[in-house]
Design a protein around this motif. Structure first.
Motif, PDB file in Angstrom:
ATOM      1  N   ARG A  73      35.001 -28.384  69.283  1.00  0.00           N
ATOM      2  CA  ARG A  73      34.334 -29.528  69.924  1.00  0.00           C
ATOM      3  C   ARG A  73      33.490 -30.273  68.900  1.00  0.00           C
ATOM      4  N   LEU A  74      33.391 -31.600  69.116  1.00  0.00           N
ATOM      5  CA  LEU A  74      32.525 -32.440  68.290  1.00  0.00           C
ATOM      6  C   LEU A  74      31.520 -33.144  69.189  1.00  0.00           C
ATOM      7  N   THR A  75      30.251 -33.144  68.782  1.00  0.00           N
ATOM      8  CA  THR A  75      29.200 -33.829  69.527  1.00  0.00           C
ATOM      9  C   THR A  75      28.448 -34.747  68.566  1.00  0.00           C
ATOM     10  N   SER A  76      27.492 -35.470  69.100  1.00  0.00           N
ATOM     11  CA  SER A  76      26.712 -36.371  68.252  1.00  0.00           C
ATOM     12  C   SER A  76      25.830 -35.608  67.276  1.00  0.00           C
ATOM     13  N   PHE A  77      25.518 -34.339  67.604  1.00  0.00           N
ATOM     14  CA  PHE A  77      24.600 -33.569  66.765  1.00  0.00           C
ATOM     15  C   PHE A  77      25.287 -32.511  65.906  1.00  0.00           C
ATOM     16  N   GLY A  78      26.614 -32.362  66.045  1.00  0.00           N
ATOM     17  CA  GLY A  78      27.275 -31.367  65.218  1.00  0.00           C
ATOM     18  C   GLY A  78      28.657 -31.007  65.710  1.00  0.00           C
ATOM     19  N   ALA A  79      29.115 -29.809  65.330  1.00  0.00           N
ATOM     20  CA  ALA A  79      30.456 -29.346  65.703  1.00  0.00           C
ATOM     21  C   ALA A  79      30.393 -27.875  66.116  1.00  0.00           C
ATOM     22  N   GLY A 138      36.803 -15.481  69.469  1.00  0.00           N
ATOM     23  CA  GLY A 138      36.184 -14.989  70.702  1.00  0.00           C
ATOM     24  C   GLY A 138      34.778 -15.484  70.930  1.00  0.00           C
ATOM     25  N   ILE A 139      34.180 -16.131  69.950  1.00  0.00           N
ATOM     26  CA  ILE A 139      32.824 -16.647  70.107  1.00  0.00           C
ATOM     27  C   ILE A 139      32.683 -17.921  69.275  1.00  0.00           C
ATOM     28  N   GLU A 140      31.865 -18.850  69.778  1.00  0.00           N
ATOM     29  CA  GLU A 140      31.663 -20.120  69.092  1.00  0.00           C
ATOM     30  C   GLU A 140      30.325 -20.141  68.361  1.00  0.00           C
ATOM     31  N   GLY A 141      30.318 -20.823  67.231  1.00  0.00           N
ATOM     32  CA  GLY A 141      29.089 -21.068  66.494  1.00  0.00           C
ATOM     33  C   GLY A 141      28.863 -22.562  66.382  1.00  0.00           C
ATOM     34  N   LEU A 142      27.621 -22.966  66.148  1.00  0.00           N
ATOM     35  CA  LEU A 142      27.273 -24.389  66.030  1.00  0.00           C
ATOM     36  C   LEU A 142      26.950 -24.729  64.584  1.00  0.00           C
ATOM     37  N   MET A 143      27.581 -25.790  64.112  1.00  0.00           N
ATOM     38  CA  MET A 143      27.260 -26.316  62.788  1.00  0.00           C
ATOM     39  C   MET A 143      26.591 -27.680  62.986  1.00  0.00           C
ATOM     40  N   HIS A 144      25.273 -27.730  62.739  1.00  0.00           N
ATOM     41  CA  HIS A 144      24.520 -28.969  62.913  1.00  0.00           C
ATOM     42  C   HIS A 144      24.976 -29.997  61.896  1.00  0.00           C
ATOM     43  N   ILE A 145      24.859 -31.271  62.272  1.00  0.00           N
ATOM     44  CA  ILE A 145      25.328 -32.346  61.394  1.00  0.00           C
ATOM     45  C   ILE A 145      24.651 -32.300  60.031  1.00  0.00           C
ATOM     46  N   SER A 146      23.431 -31.800  59.977  1.00  0.00           N
ATOM     47  CA  SER A 146      22.713 -31.717  58.707  1.00  0.00           C
ATOM     48  C   SER A 146      23.291 -30.650  57.782  1.00  0.00           C
ATOM     49  N   GLN A 147      24.151 -29.762  58.343  1.00  0.00           N
ATOM     50  CA  GLN A 147      24.746 -28.683  57.559  1.00  0.00           C
ATOM     51  C   GLN A 147      26.195 -28.969  57.151  1.00  0.00           C
ATOM     52  N   ARG A 200      24.449 -37.550  53.320  1.00  0.00           N
ATOM     53  CA  ARG A 200      24.063 -37.900  54.686  1.00  0.00           C
ATOM     54  C   ARG A 200      25.302 -38.304  55.487  1.00  0.00           C
ATOM     55  N   ILE A 201      25.462 -37.692  56.679  1.00  0.00           N
ATOM     56  CA  ILE A 201      26.601 -37.946  57.555  1.00  0.00           C
ATOM     57  C   ILE A 201      26.128 -38.716  58.788  1.00  0.00           C
ATOM     58  N   GLU A 202      26.795 -39.816  59.083  1.00  0.00           N
ATOM     59  CA  GLU A 202      26.423 -40.615  60.257  1.00  0.00           C
ATOM     60  C   GLU A 202      26.965 -40.000  61.543  1.00  0.00           C
ATOM     61  N   SER A 203      28.201 -39.491  61.494  1.00  0.00           N
ATOM     62  CA  SER A 203      28.836 -38.924  62.683  1.00  0.00           C
ATOM     63  C   SER A 203      29.721 -37.754  62.275  1.00  0.00           C
ATOM     64  N   PRO A 204      29.726 -36.655  63.052  1.00  0.00           N
ATOM     65  CA  PRO A 204      30.585 -35.503  62.726  1.00  0.00           C
ATOM     66  C   PRO A 204      32.060 -35.877  62.610  1.00  0.00           C
ATOM     67  N   SER A 205      32.494 -36.863  63.409  1.00  0.00           N
ATOM     68  CA  SER A 205      33.899 -37.268  63.374  1.00  0.00           C
ATOM     69  C   SER A 205      34.279 -37.953  62.073  1.00  0.00           C
ATOM     70  N   ASP A 206      33.285 -38.340  61.264  1.00  0.00           N
ATOM     71  CA  ASP A 206      33.582 -38.924  59.950  1.00  0.00           C
ATOM     72  C   ASP A 206      34.089 -37.866  58.980  1.00  0.00           C
ATOM     73  N   VAL A 207      33.813 -36.595  59.298  1.00  0.00           N
ATOM     74  CA  VAL A 207      34.163 -35.508  58.380  1.00  0.00           C
ATOM     75  C   VAL A 207      35.204 -34.561  58.978  1.00  0.00           C
ATOM     76  N   LEU A 208      35.077 -34.250  60.276  1.00  0.00           N
ATOM     77  CA  LEU A 208      35.927 -33.249  60.910  1.00  0.00           C
ATOM     78  C   LEU A 208      36.688 -33.807  62.110  1.00  0.00           C
ATOM     79  N   ASN A 209      37.783 -33.095  62.442  1.00  0.00           N
ATOM     80  CA  ASN A 209      38.553 -33.382  63.653  1.00  0.00           C
ATOM     81  C   ASN A 209      38.738 -32.091  64.434  1.00  0.00           C
ATOM     82  N   ILE A 210      38.924 -32.197  65.746  1.00  0.00           N
ATOM     83  CA  ILE A 210      39.172 -31.007  66.568  1.00  0.00           C
ATOM     84  C   ILE A 210      40.469 -30.344  66.098  1.00  0.00           C
ATOM     85  N   GLY A 211      40.412 -29.047  65.891  1.00  0.00           N
ATOM     86  CA  GLY A 211      41.566 -28.301  65.408  1.00  0.00           C
ATOM     87  C   GLY A 211      41.541 -28.029  63.924  1.00  0.00           C
TER      88      GLY A 211
END
Length: 553
Positions: free
Chosen positions: A290-296, A302-311, A316-327
């Motif tokens: 998943r991609l959100t405004s604050f990270g991915a 079996g478990i999900e982790g959160l990667m904040h946009i600052s990481q 500097r990244i404006e939007s997570p979708s500028d760097v990553l895609n689902i999958g």
């Protein structure tokens, strides 16, 4: 534990025998015969004994003792596996025969749910029909299950009744007319015991799906067909899945199942196993879910982790979708573990560009940078990829009072700035726009001389006087003592007004100008202590700009 779907399949196979065939078989068999449609086993001694007694009573009614002897002789022949041998009454009375009889009764095969049985009706009440299955085993059926369409019962005491075992225990045996009732009861048991069942998704219906479980239609809500968001509801039709019964009402007429419940259980099991293996500092592979405004969110098995946009990156990244895609498959580092919350970082696996920048950037160097964001105290700029610096508000413009950085620069704009300080210990870089702007004091002699009368703008009023801006970057001090002598009252309300003054003194080295009102009496000379008074009074809390030429007195 036997799976519920296997048990239902077993009962469904028995349904091949029609009701009509069952009734015909009953008519052909002796009235007292009890038949269990199971694999052939050793004949029940007690049932055959009863059959032989009936035969002997019809043939030799005159001598009851002789009849019993014939029956016992026949039974003894069966036990000794010598049908043609003659057995005397003494053999029947032998203790060995009694022991074998008891052992044979004890070894009667137990019934199982789904087995087909028949027996003589012993009694009929308002609610139940009681049936003898031979020996010491009796069963009962619900009367309503055997009523015809008009609500009448066509059976009487003494009639043969056939059915399927719905419930079996040491104390109770319940039979039903059809295997459908058996399946309903099996599903009820699966609901009570939380046992999975297998079903086929047959069609879409309002709010979910129709599921076929061995001929029984049940309902699965759309939100329970999968553990993830359903994008294409039709793709599940025709597929077989394991389900958990989550609601059983109205005697099985309203059954609700869930596939998600089973998937969640499996996921939670895997989640616990995965969590037990993870540690802070581990570098692992994951898949972006998943991609959100604050990270991915990244799936780690079996478990999900959160990667904040600052990481994501040092840049500097404006939007997570500028760097990553689902999958996308990503390599991440675990930087924090708190319960089931996992914080991830790609940036931690990258070289910090600041380390290199501190070695390469020098104070006084002019660099081209991009304005990232304006804050009340200044503007942050990107000097190079992943390297940021600060232009303090006092360094944005020379000789100009600025209330907000946005008055000078715009976010996203490229500007040239001079590096003022590079501090590796505090990991800070300070820059200046003002340092690259012309200094008005360089040609002050050409635009201003002592005794000139000029117009200026009241920039600030403090307890010891007023600051008058003569031009950008050139400000003079009008002492409060001279304002008093000239009979002029001035306060904060006058800030921004134009006011005429006379230039008394110009100090080019210190970049200071002394002023006085134009209506000062000629006899009043400049008080040489004006600057000393200012130095003492300015130590009190006053609203003085940092770039005021008198600020450093």
């Amino acid at each position: 534990m036997e799976r519920i779907d296997e048990k239902i399949e077993k009962t469904s196979e028995l349904e091949m025998t029609s009701e009509k065939q069952t009734e015909e078989n009953i008519e052909q068999e002796p009235a007292t015969e009890v038949v269990l449609e199971q694999p052939e086993t050793e004949p029940k001694i007690e049932e055959k004994l009863s059959e032989e007694v009936s035969e002997s009573m019809e043939i030799e009614t005159e001598n009851e003792e002789e009849t019993i002897e014939v029956v016992m002789e026949t039974k003894a022949e069966e036990i000794e596996a010598a049908p043609e041998a003659e057995v005397s009454a003494e053999t029947v009375e032998d203790p060995t025969f009694e022991h074998m009889l008891e052992e044979s009764l004890a070894n009667i095969k137990k019934l199982e749910v789904g087995d087909k049985v028949k027996g003589e009706i012993l009694n009929i009440t308002d609610s139940y029909i009681f049936v003898s299955l031979g020996g010491k085993r009796d069963a009962y059926a619900e009367k309503a299950d055997y009523l015809d369409k008009k609500g009448n019962l066509k059976y009487q005491v003494g009639d043969q009744l056939s059915g399927y075992v719905v419930k079996y225990s040491e104390t109770e045996t319940l039979i039903a007319r059809s295997l459908m009732t058996v399946n309903i009861n099996v599903l009820h048991g699966a609901f009570d015991e939380k046992i999975p069942i297998k079903g086929k998704v047959t069609s879409l219906t309002k709010g979910g799906y129709n599921i076929d479980v061995s001929g029984i239609r049940v309902f699965c809500p759309l939100s329970h067909i999968d553990a993830k968001l359903v994008v294409d509801p039709k793709k599940y039709i025709g597929q077989f899945f394991d389900f958990r019964i989550i609601d059983f009402k109205d005697n099985g007429r309203n059954i609700v199942v869930s596939r998600r419940a089973i998937l969640d259980e499996e996921r939670n099991k895997i989640k616990k196993e995965t969590l037990a293996k993870l540690n802070v500092g581990d570098v692992i592979q994951g898949v972006v879910t998943r991609l959100t405004s604050f990270g991915a969110f990244v799936e780690l098995g079996g478990i999900e982790g959160l990667m904040h946009i600052s990481q994501f990156s040092w840049t500097r990244i404006e939007s997570p979708s500028d760097v990553l895609n689902i999958g996308d498959k990503v390599e991440v580092k675990i930087i924090k573990l708190q319960g089931e919350k996992i914080s991830l970082s790609m940036k931690a696996l990258q070289e910090n560009p600041l380390d290199k920048a501190f070695d390469e950037l020098k104070e006084g160097e002019i660099v081209k940078c991009r304005v990232l964001r304006n804050l009340p105290f200044g503007s942050f700029v990107e000097i190079r990829s992943g390297v940021e610096g600060l232009i303090p508000i006092s360094e944005l413009s020379r000789g100009r009072r600025i209330a907000s950085p946005s008055e000078v620069v715009t976010e996203g704009e490229f500007v040239e700035a001079q590096i003022l300080r590079v501090d590796p210990e505090k990991r800070k870089i300070s820059l200046s726009l003002k340092a690259l702007q012309p200094d008005p004091w360089d040609d002050i002699d050409q635009v201003l001389n002592e005794n000139d009368v000029v117009s200026g703008i009241i920039e600030n009023v403090v307890s010891f006087g007023a600051f008058i801006k003569i031009k950008d970057g050139v400000t003079g001090l009008l002492p409060g003592a001279k304002l008093k002598i000239a009979g002029i009252k001035m306060d904060k309300a006058n800030v921004g007004e134009e006011f005429k003054v006379r230039v008394v003194k110009i100090d080019k080295i210190e970049k200071r100008i002394s002023l006085e009102p134009t209506n000062m009496p000629e006899s009043v000379s400049e008080d040489k202590d004006d600057w000393n008074k200012y130095k003492k009074q300015k130590q009190k809390k006053q609203d003085i700009d940092e770039d005021n030429p008198f600020a450093n007195l």
